[in-house]
Design an enzyme around this catalytic site. Sequence first.
Site, PDB file in Angstrom:
ATOM      1  N   GLY A   1      64.992-118.868  37.605  1.00 45.88           N
ATOM      2  CA  GLY A   1      66.059-118.613  38.571  1.00 45.88           C
ATOM      3  C   GLY A   1      66.007-119.626  39.697  1.00 45.88           C
ATOM      4  O   GLY A   1      65.491-120.743  39.528  1.00 45.88           O
TER       5      GLY A   1
ATOM      6  N   VAL B   1      64.291-119.810  42.596  1.00 41.89           N
ATOM      7  CA  VAL B   1      62.977-120.288  43.067  1.00 41.89           C
ATOM      8  C   VAL B   1      62.253-121.009  41.931  1.00 41.89           C
ATOM      9  O   VAL B   1      61.713-122.105  42.117  1.00 41.89           O
ATOM     10  CB  VAL B   1      62.107-119.130  43.606  1.00 41.89           C
ATOM     11  CG1 VAL B   1      60.742-119.649  44.018  1.00 41.89           C
ATOM     12  CG2 VAL B   1      62.783-118.440  44.787  1.00 41.89           C
TER      13      VAL B   1
ATOM     14  N   ARG C   1      66.439-107.118  45.076  1.00 41.18           N
ATOM     15  CA  ARG C   1      66.807-105.774  45.513  1.00 41.18           C
ATOM     16  C   ARG C   1      68.323-105.623  45.446  1.00 41.18           C
ATOM     17  O   ARG C   1      69.053-106.429  46.000  1.00 41.18           O
ATOM     18  CB  ARG C   1      66.320-105.584  46.946  1.00 41.18           C
ATOM     19  CG  ARG C   1      66.187-104.149  47.345  1.00 41.18           C
ATOM     20  CD  ARG C   1      65.153-104.054  48.439  1.00 41.18           C
ATOM     21  NE  ARG C   1      65.508-103.050  49.420  1.00 41.18           N
ATOM     22  CZ  ARG C   1      64.922-102.945  50.589  1.00 41.18           C
ATOM     23  NH1 ARG C   1      63.973-103.799  50.923  1.00 41.18           N
ATOM     24  NH2 ARG C   1      65.256-102.002  51.420  1.00 41.18           N
TER      25      ARG C   1
ATOM     26  N   ARG D   1      62.905 -99.761  48.663  1.00 38.27           N
ATOM     27  CA  ARG D   1      61.797-100.701  48.505  1.00 38.27           C
ATOM     28  C   ARG D   1      60.847-100.281  47.371  1.00 38.27           C
ATOM     29  O   ARG D   1      60.363-101.094  46.612  1.00 38.27           O
ATOM     30  CB  ARG D   1      61.034-100.763  49.830  1.00 38.27           C
ATOM     31  CG  ARG D   1      60.315-102.059  50.054  1.00 38.27           C
ATOM     32  CD  ARG D   1      59.671-102.046  51.417  1.00 38.27           C
ATOM     33  NE  ARG D   1      60.556-102.526  52.462  1.00 38.27           N
ATOM     34  CZ  ARG D   1      60.575-103.799  52.890  1.00 38.27           C
ATOM     35  NH1 ARG D   1      59.768-104.672  52.370  1.00 38.27           N
ATOM     36  NH2 ARG D   1      61.379-104.158  53.850  1.00 38.27           N
TER      37      ARG D   1
ATOM     38  N   ASN E   1      59.618-104.566  39.707  1.00 32.45           N
ATOM     39  CA  ASN E   1      58.986-105.880  39.589  1.00 32.45           C
ATOM     40  C   ASN E   1      57.542-105.784  39.095  1.00 32.45           C
ATOM     41  O   ASN E   1      57.049-106.702  38.433  1.00 32.45           O
ATOM     42  CB  ASN E   1      59.094-106.655  40.907  1.00 32.45           C
ATOM     43  CG  ASN E   1      60.454-107.338  41.029  1.00 32.45           C
ATOM     44  OD1 ASN E   1      61.205-107.392  40.061  1.00 32.45           O
ATOM     45  ND2 ASN E   1      60.772-107.843  42.205  1.00 32.45           N
TER      46      ASN E   1
ATOM     47  N   VAL F   1      54.892-115.510  43.070  1.00 34.20           N
ATOM     48  CA  VAL F   1      55.948-115.699  44.070  1.00 34.20           C
ATOM     49  C   VAL F   1      56.806-114.427  44.170  1.00 34.20           C
ATOM     50  O   VAL F   1      57.343-114.096  45.221  1.00 34.20           O
ATOM     51  CB  VAL F   1      56.846-116.920  43.727  1.00 34.20           C
ATOM     52  CG1 VAL F   1      57.937-117.112  44.771  1.00 34.20           C
ATOM     53  CG2 VAL F   1      56.021-118.202  43.626  1.00 34.20           C
ATOM     54  N   THR F   2      56.886-113.696  43.062  1.00 32.00           N
ATOM     55  CA  THR F   2      57.717-112.490  42.999  1.00 32.00           C
ATOM     56  C   THR F   2      57.362-111.502  44.113  1.00 32.00           C
ATOM     57  O   THR F   2      56.196-111.264  44.389  1.00 32.00           O
ATOM     58  CB  THR F   2      57.512-111.805  41.620  1.00 32.00           C
ATOM     59  OG1 THR F   2      57.751-112.758  40.601  1.00 32.00           O
ATOM     60  CG2 THR F   2      58.425-110.606  41.448  1.00 32.00           C
ATOM     61  N   ASN F   3      58.402-110.936  44.700  1.00 30.69           N
ATOM     62  CA  ASN F   3      58.207-109.939  45.771  1.00 30.69           C
ATOM     63  C   ASN F   3      58.181-108.505  45.240  1.00 30.69           C
ATOM     64  O   ASN F   3      58.753-108.252  44.189  1.00 30.69           O
ATOM     65  CB  ASN F   3      59.358-110.056  46.781  1.00 30.69           C
ATOM     66  CG  ASN F   3      59.096-111.144  47.800  1.00 30.69           C
ATOM     67  OD1 ASN F   3      57.964-111.343  48.230  1.00 30.69           O
ATOM     68  ND2 ASN F   3      60.145-111.843  48.202  1.00 30.69           N
TER      69      ASN F   3
ATOM     70  N   HIS G   1      53.236-110.624  53.372  1.00 27.96           N
ATOM     71  CA  HIS G   1      54.554-111.267  53.397  1.00 27.96           C
ATOM     72  C   HIS G   1      55.598-110.191  53.666  1.00 27.96           C
ATOM     73  O   HIS G   1      56.194-109.638  52.759  1.00 27.96           O
ATOM     74  CB  HIS G   1      54.800-111.950  52.056  1.00 27.96           C
ATOM     75  CG  HIS G   1      56.064-112.734  52.009  1.00 27.96           C
ATOM     76  ND1 HIS G   1      56.404-113.652  52.972  1.00 27.96           N
ATOM     77  CD2 HIS G   1      57.077-112.752  51.107  1.00 27.96           C
ATOM     78  CE1 HIS G   1      57.566-114.201  52.655  1.00 27.96           C
ATOM     79  NE2 HIS G   1      58.007-113.662  51.534  1.00 27.96           N
TER      80      HIS G   1
END
Length: 308
Positions: free
Chosen positions: A10, A12, A81, A87, A94, A117-119, A174
């Site tokens: 994607g 990023v 999201r 959340r 994820n 990197v995934t949140n 983060h």
Amino acid sequence: MKKVSVVGAGNVGATVANEIVRLGVAEVTMVDVIEGFAEGKALDMSQAAPVLGYSVYASGGNGFEALDSSDVVVVTAGIRRKPGMDRSELVSANAKVVRDVAGNIKRLAPRSVVILVTNPLDAMCYVAMAETGFPRERVMGMAGVLDSARMSAFVAMELGLSPGDVRSMVLGGHGDSMVPLPRFTTVNGVPVTELLGADRIEAICRRTRDGGAEIVNLLKTLSAFYAPGAAAAQMVEAVVSGRSRLLPASVWAQGEYGIRDTFVGLPVVIGEGGLKRIVELRLTADELSALKKSAEAVKAIIATLRPS
Ligand code: NAD
């Protein structure tokens, strides 16, 4: 030449891959679940090579077999999201993706260094470490490099100076509780506290904490990717080139700063093999307390993911 795989092609993921190809430090392959997506982007990147004069190609596909024998795997796969999604729903959605990706990394690239990197970033690092069973040296998260870069950009804008001369340090998880550290932010060695008043510094810290949201508010359906991609590529470069660098990254704390059993952003040395050491700065009582509070916030998310 070292091999870097990027899972998730994607915004990023493709930016990280493009940056690594441009740096010429490793061969790059991308994997995405969307048919043709990674392959198409890789082909496009490879066709930029003759124009820009670099000699490394990218490749891409849908199958995880492409991860075979990777030296570094960058994980950007996941969902964003969606409206109405809370959340915790994002965490479990994820976590499912990262668990699946991590299982494949363990199978196909058992000696790799994994950069998440995934949140939500710090919690996804935990999922990846638990699923791969890799030592903490080989599972890290990218967030601090990005958050510090945002702070540096804001300092440079405020002072009207080149952003390349500013170095900042942002620690913690983060998220809203991240800990920008003005005492460790300099313009070519001059502490920013010598150059700006407390109120301006406080405004920069606030804007740094809200840096991701500021961009989402502008882009609406997308989130930031140029700076996140460049930041992840910087970590990859440190690992594949073996050029050790002191950077903030999310790592599994084992007593450092009085924090244990959670991922949290700390200053670390990254190089060949991944995490080489955690640097323990002498923080003020306020800085330390903010860092511990941030670590507790991450721990609370991780607790929802631990098997009960
Ligand atoms: P994106 O939607 O553009 O890309 C995600 C890609 O992952 C998609 O192409 C999707 O098809 C793919 N994908 C989903 N499940 C997959 C799976 N099981 N295997 C392989 N690929 C899969 O999103 P983006 O803007 O690139 O962001 C990616 C992630 O990075 C998000 O979680 C985002 O929140 C996070 N992010 C983190 C930071 C940070 O500082 N850590 C910064 C920016 C973005």
